[in-house]
Design a protein around this motif. Structure first.
Motif, mmCIF file in Angstrom:
data_model
loop_
_atom_site.group_PDB
_atom_site.id
_atom_site.type_symbol
_atom_site.label_atom_id
_atom_site.label_comp_id
_atom_site.label_asym_id
_atom_site.label_seq_id
_atom_site.Cartn_x
_atom_site.Cartn_y
_atom_site.Cartn_z
ATOM 1 N N PRO A 349 0.798 -1.230 0.000
ATOM 2 C CA PRO A 349 0.000 0.000 0.000
ATOM 3 C C PRO A 349 0.827 1.275 0.000
ATOM 4 N N LYS A 350 2.061 1.211 0.466
ATOM 5 C CA LYS A 350 2.889 2.421 0.441
ATOM 6 C C LYS A 350 3.165 2.865 -0.980
ATOM 7 N N MET A 351 3.340 1.892 -1.906
ATOM 8 C CA MET A 351 3.570 2.250 -3.294
ATOM 9 C C MET A 351 2.272 2.726 -3.949
ATOM 10 N N GLU A 352 1.147 2.166 -3.519
ATOM 11 C CA GLU A 352 -0.135 2.671 -3.992
ATOM 12 C C GLU A 352 -0.297 4.140 -3.626
ATOM 13 N N LEU A 353 0.031 4.482 -2.383
ATOM 14 C CA LEU A 353 -0.074 5.860 -1.923
ATOM 15 C C LEU A 353 0.824 6.779 -2.751
ATOM 16 N N LEU A 354 2.002 6.289 -3.081
ATOM 17 C CA LEU A 354 2.931 7.089 -3.873
ATOM 18 C C LEU A 354 2.351 7.380 -5.242
ATOM 19 N N TYR A 355 1.843 6.346 -5.924
ATOM 20 C CA TYR A 355 1.301 6.544 -7.264
ATOM 21 C C TYR A 355 0.072 7.443 -7.243
ATOM 22 N N GLN A 356 -0.710 7.344 -6.184
ATOM 23 C CA GLN A 356 -1.853 8.241 -6.046
ATOM 24 C C GLN A 356 -1.393 9.677 -5.813
ATOM 25 N N SER A 357 -0.320 9.836 -5.043
ATOM 26 C CA SER A 357 0.153 11.180 -4.695
ATOM 27 C C SER A 357 0.699 11.941 -5.895
ATOM 28 N N VAL A 358 1.184 11.226 -6.918
ATOM 29 C CA VAL A 358 1.713 11.909 -8.103
ATOM 30 C C VAL A 358 0.641 12.103 -9.172
ATOM 31 N N GLY A 359 -0.606 11.749 -8.830
ATOM 32 C CA GLY A 359 -1.711 11.987 -9.756
ATOM 33 C C GLY A 359 -2.196 10.767 -10.498
ATOM 34 N N GLY A 360 -1.774 9.589 -10.073
ATOM 35 C CA GLY A 360 -2.206 8.368 -10.748
ATOM 36 C C GLY A 360 -3.632 7.997 -10.397
ATOM 37 N N GLU A 361 -4.380 7.533 -11.383
ATOM 38 C CA GLU A 361 -5.736 7.035 -11.174
ATOM 39 C C GLU A 361 -5.795 5.562 -11.552
ATOM 40 N N LYS A 362 -6.436 4.761 -10.698
ATOM 41 C CA LYS A 362 -6.503 3.320 -10.938
ATOM 42 C C LYS A 362 -7.332 3.039 -12.194
ATOM 43 N N VAL A 363 -6.747 2.262 -13.141
ATOM 44 C CA VAL A 363 -7.447 1.981 -14.396
ATOM 45 C C VAL A 363 -7.683 0.495 -14.624
ATOM 46 N N SER A 364 -6.941 -0.356 -13.917
ATOM 47 C CA SER A 364 -7.106 -1.804 -14.115
ATOM 48 C C SER A 364 -6.812 -2.548 -12.824
ATOM 49 N N THR A 365 -7.468 -3.688 -12.656
ATOM 50 C CA THR A 365 -7.200 -4.596 -11.540
ATOM 51 C C THR A 365 -6.985 -5.993 -12.096
ATOM 52 N N LEU A 366 -5.906 -6.622 -11.657
ATOM 53 C CA LEU A 366 -5.613 -8.000 -12.021
ATOM 54 C C LEU A 366 -5.468 -8.810 -10.742
ATOM 55 N N LEU A 367 -5.530 -10.121 -10.859
ATOM 56 C CA LEU A 367 -5.390 -11.002 -9.712
ATOM 57 C C LEU A 367 -4.267 -12.001 -9.945
ATOM 58 N N THR A 368 -3.460 -12.207 -8.911
ATOM 59 C CA THR A 368 -2.613 -13.388 -8.863
ATOM 60 C C THR A 368 -3.344 -14.372 -7.969
ATOM 61 N N MET A 369 -3.681 -15.540 -8.518
ATOM 62 C CA MET A 369 -4.523 -16.498 -7.813
ATOM 63 C C MET A 369 -3.720 -17.737 -7.429
ATOM 64 N N ARG A 370 -4.189 -18.402 -6.390
ATOM 65 C CA ARG A 370 -3.491 -19.603 -5.904
ATOM 66 C C ARG A 370 -4.487 -20.723 -5.670
ATOM 67 N N CYS A 371 -4.088 -21.923 -6.059
ATOM 68 C CA CYS A 371 -4.901 -23.125 -5.833
ATOM 69 C C CYS A 371 -4.091 -24.119 -5.004
ATOM 70 N N LEU A 372 -4.580 -24.426 -3.795
ATOM 71 C CA LEU A 372 -3.948 -25.437 -2.954
ATOM 72 C C LEU A 372 -4.443 -26.808 -3.382
ATOM 73 N N PHE A 373 -3.529 -27.736 -3.582
ATOM 74 C CA PHE A 373 -3.925 -29.070 -4.015
ATOM 75 C C PHE A 373 -4.669 -29.827 -2.916
ATOM 76 N N ASP A 374 -4.345 -29.519 -1.660
ATOM 77 C CA ASP A 374 -5.065 -30.081 -0.520
ATOM 78 C C ASP A 374 -5.963 -28.977 0.031
ATOM 79 N N SER A 375 -7.239 -29.018 -0.305
ATOM 80 C CA SER A 375 -8.154 -27.941 0.071
ATOM 81 C C SER A 375 -8.424 -27.887 1.571
ATOM 82 N N SER A 376 -8.017 -28.896 2.321
ATOM 83 C CA SER A 376 -8.226 -28.881 3.771
ATOM 84 C C SER A 376 -7.212 -27.994 4.487
#
Length: 398
Positions: A349-376
């Motif tokens: 979040p510190k880097m998010e704050l930096l990009y917002q502080s210089v005038g950046g506006e969020k334009v896209s969201t991506l996900l890094t997803m994880r699948c556990l082979f043992d769901s328990s």
């Protein structure tokens, strides 16, 4: 359906061409250069094979039409730093059919299990996370160079199989013509005039020096991150040689304090604005077309793909000072209208704050997803960086 491992040049061609069917009517998709994708899976071109392995498959339906593809891989340097040894899947493409997607995911899972993995992340790259990383879930517009694009239904395919969000990735864009705020410019001038501070852009003739400077910053800035792993200087030098082909050396800046490297910033023109006209090919015609479009100033956006600051200088204003140096470069390129910062994870979040502080506006969201082979087993998201580091950035904004 029939799933086949990619082992021949003919199947490699099928693997590369398969996405053109998915996105044939989608104006937002930009076909990557075939050679860039192909190089990921050749041992003599990808250094990650020295400490990992990769495999690819394509799926054909009953009529012999390719309806899906996937790659699976693991990096031994990183896989065993998690509670469950974790490999990856990427370059996933599929028609909107859960049966096809499940066959691809299950085949990848079974292979990864034979390699000692207990989980898989996806969609990710067999290499650094600068490109080919993440699943697009918001902001379905033409993405910048290296940022993946996919159709909205892909998220359902991943989640239904068992993938969960490991972390979110955000892309920010700022209007270059607006420039930095007066407050940030004041901070930048103040930092630049303080004794001991200096700034310089990379000189490709002396690339070795900047590789060493980057390594020093990298070790200090990332050592507190979850699953930090060392990085081979050879890999950085290879990336540097690759970047020489992509951008002007004035797009790469270092900050020094008493001659010690304390921060760096790297960006590249958004080559997707030209690649969208080349259909993934490199031949005489496409090279001529590339040079023509570049000369016409077709590229109006640059993408910042990495920034690093050693901990004791984070939140000090050094970031603003680097942006001020960059502004001077972009002032001489009036055709450049946008600067994209991509990507930054929600664990940072510190880097998010930096990009917002210089005038950046969020334009896209991506996900890094994880699948556990043992769901328990309990699922844990990527941990947030230490709060004290975030507080320092907030204080610098007051």
């Amino acid at each position: 359906m029939n799933i086949v491992e990619v082992t021949t040049s003919q199947l490699e061609s099928v693997f590369l061409k398969m996405p053109t069917k998915i996105y044939s009517k989608d104006i937002n998709w930009v076909r990557p250069l075939d050679k860039m994708i192909d190089s990921v899976f050749h041992r003599d071109k990808n250094g990650f094979y020295q400490h990992g392995d990769a495999i690819r498959w394509v799926v054909f339906n009953s009529e012999g039409i390719c309806v899906g593809r996937i790659a699976a891989f693991y990096d031994k340097k990183k896989a065993f730093t998690f509670n469950q040894p974790t490999g990856g899947v990427g370059f996933f493409e599929s028609v909107n059919d859960q049966t096809v997607a499940d066959l691809l995911f299950e085949t990848a899972k079974e292979w990864l299990q034979t390699q000692g993995m207990e989980a898989m992340d996806g969609p990710i790259n067999f290499g650094e996370n600068l490109i080919n990383w993440g699943l697009l879930v918001d902001g379905f517009h033409c993405q910048s160079f290296g940022i993946p694009y996919n159709l909205p239904y892909y998220e359902t395919l991943f989640r239904y199989y068992g993938f969960q969000t490991y972390f979110e990735q955000y892309c920010y864009r700022m209007d270059i013509d607006k420039g930095l705020s007066p407050r940030l410019m004041k901070i930048a001038r103040w930092i630049s005039k303080r004794p001991g501070y200096s700034f310089e852009h990379v000189d490709f003739k002396n690339l070795g020096k900047y590789v060493e400077d980057f390594m020093e910053i990298y070790r200090k800035a990332w050592k507190s991150h979850d699953n930090f792993k060392g990085i081979d200087p050879k890999d950085i030098k290879a990336i540097g040689s690759f970047l020489k082909k992509l951008a002007d050396e004035k797009y790469f800046w270092f900050a020094y304090h008493n001659d010690n490297p304390v921060a760096f910033f790297a960006m590249t023109p958004d080559w997707n604005q030209i690649l969208k006209h080349l259909n993934g090919k490199i031949n005489l015609f496409s090279i001529i077309k590339f040079l023509y479009l570049r000369r016409k100033k077709t590229i109006t956006r640059a993408r910042c793909f990495v920034m690093g600051v050693v901990p004791e200088f984070q939140g000090s204003g050094i970031e603003s000072a680097i942006f001020a140096q960059l502004e001077k470069v972009l002032e001489k390129q009036p055709w450049m209208k946008e600067l994209e910062f991509s990507w930054v994870g929600d664990f940072n979040p510190k880097m998010e704050l930096l990009y917002q502080s210089v005038g950046g506006e969020k334009v896209s969201t991506l996900l890094t997803m994880r699948c556990l082979f043992d769901s328990s087993k309990p699922f844990e998201r990527a941990p947030i960086l230490h709060e004290s580091m975030i507080d320092r950035v907030k204080e610098s904004k007051k």
